[in-house]
Design a protein around this motif. Sequence first.
Motif, PDB file in Angstrom:
ATOM      1  N   UNK A 134       0.848  -1.207   0.000  1.00 49.84           N
ATOM      2  CA  UNK A 134       0.000   0.000   0.000  1.00 49.84           C
ATOM      3  C   UNK A 134       0.878   1.249   0.000  1.00 49.84           C
ATOM      4  N   UNK A 135       1.969   1.202   0.768  1.00 48.74           N
ATOM      5  CA  UNK A 135       2.898   2.349   0.823  1.00 48.74           C
ATOM      6  C   UNK A 135       3.538   2.566  -0.550  1.00 48.74           C
ATOM      7  N   UNK A 136       3.970   1.480  -1.207  1.00 48.01           N
ATOM      8  CA  UNK A 136       4.608   1.614  -2.528  1.00 48.01           C
ATOM      9  C   UNK A 136       3.631   2.218  -3.535  1.00 48.01           C
ATOM     10  N   UNK A 137       2.388   1.747  -3.490  1.00 53.20           N
ATOM     11  CA  UNK A 137       1.385   2.260  -4.441  1.00 53.20           C
ATOM     12  C   UNK A 137       1.093   3.737  -4.151  1.00 53.20           C
ATOM     13  N   UNK A 138       0.930   4.059  -2.861  1.00 53.06           N
ATOM     14  CA  UNK A 138       0.663   5.463  -2.492  1.00 53.06           C
ATOM     15  C   UNK A 138       1.828   6.346  -2.925  1.00 53.06           C
ATOM     16  N   UNK A 139       3.040   5.854  -2.753  1.00 56.32           N
ATOM     17  CA  UNK A 139       4.224   6.628  -3.133  1.00 56.32           C
ATOM     18  C   UNK A 139       4.288   6.836  -4.649  1.00 56.32           C
ATOM     19  N   UNK A 140       3.907   5.798  -5.399  1.00 54.28           N
ATOM     20  CA  UNK A 140       3.923   5.920  -6.865  1.00 54.28           C
ATOM     21  C   UNK A 140       2.933   6.986  -7.328  1.00 54.28           C
ATOM     22  N   UNK A 141       1.810   7.106  -6.608  1.00 57.46           N
ATOM     23  CA  UNK A 141       0.793   8.087  -6.988  1.00 57.46           C
ATOM     24  C   UNK A 141       1.119   9.495  -6.494  1.00 57.46           C
ATOM     25  N   UNK A 142       1.730   9.586  -5.303  1.00 56.57           N
ATOM     26  CA  UNK A 142       2.014  10.904  -4.696  1.00 56.57           C
ATOM     27  C   UNK A 142       3.485  11.001  -4.277  1.00 56.57           C
ATOM     28  N   UNK A 143       4.407  10.957  -5.261  1.00 54.88           N
ATOM     29  CA  UNK A 143       5.833  10.938  -4.908  1.00 54.88           C
ATOM     30  C   UNK A 143       6.278  12.155  -4.100  1.00 54.88           C
TER      31      UNK A 143
END
Lengths: 206, 95
Positions: free
Chosen positions: A49-58
């Motif tokens: 979830x953290x990786x996906x959130x980071x990909x969307x909101x770097x």
Amino acid sequence: MSEATVSIADTAVDPPRPVAEAAGRIPGNIPIWVGILSEMTEFAMMFIALFIARAHYPELFHAGPLRLNTFAGTLNTLVLLTSSYCVAKAMQAIRRDARRACVRWLWMAVVMGGLYLVIKTWEYHWNSSQGIHTDTDLFFTVYYYTTFNHMLHVGWGSAAVLWAIAGVKMGTFDRENHAGLEAVAVYWHMIDLAWIIIFPLLYVWR
Amino acid sequence: MFERFSIDHIWLFLMLLTLISAALAETATPGLLTTAAIATIIAIKGRMIIDRFMELATANRHLRFAMRLYFYVIPLLMVMTWAFPEVIARFTRLH
């Protein structure tokens, strides 16, 4: 009637060897590993979830760690690693039947667990004084969800180590019989493993 | 990999790697190399704890495989997230 009795008795004396055992010794017992693998899966979901959130909101995940207290995160990592070391030393002690040393190492692990909880609580207060809350932005929502979840694990893990101390003191665990103590030990190491991923993902990686 | 070291040495290595991570947090410029370094430190620390503290190096091979794999996959996902954020964002967009 007689044959049936003999057959049951034979089975009781010499049970079939479990398939899992053929693959090597299981530290602790099978139920604790079901728990450990389940919890590692739960933490993996949080990391994904953290990786996906980071990909969307770097940009949020670049800026977020700069606002966190790196000192508190580092200190807690050192404390948890030391607690794991203490538990590993306790296992060495029980195997040479040094029960007093085992209890001493386990108490040190509990103290480290308590220290972790104190530092984490202080860090949450520090965050609050800096205007950082669960709804500040997505990075901090992920940060609070992950670290609070982990903090709960440290809490009940410490309680499990206390239970192990009682077991050693009462003689339930000794040189020959310490599977329950070992189960607590591997569970505690799992809590440490989760943190050595959480710390760099939230405090170090920018 | 770490069998020849005592658990006292393993503890010292773990502490040292943590301090290196903290130094990276304070000084390193964000980038693929820094991300790879952080991911490598996670993998090494995980392997040390799994093999020596959990004693899986000499225990059940299925548990050893599962636990070691975890500490290859998560660091790899971390590097991929840094290297291909747009691809991950595209595949995980809900609308």
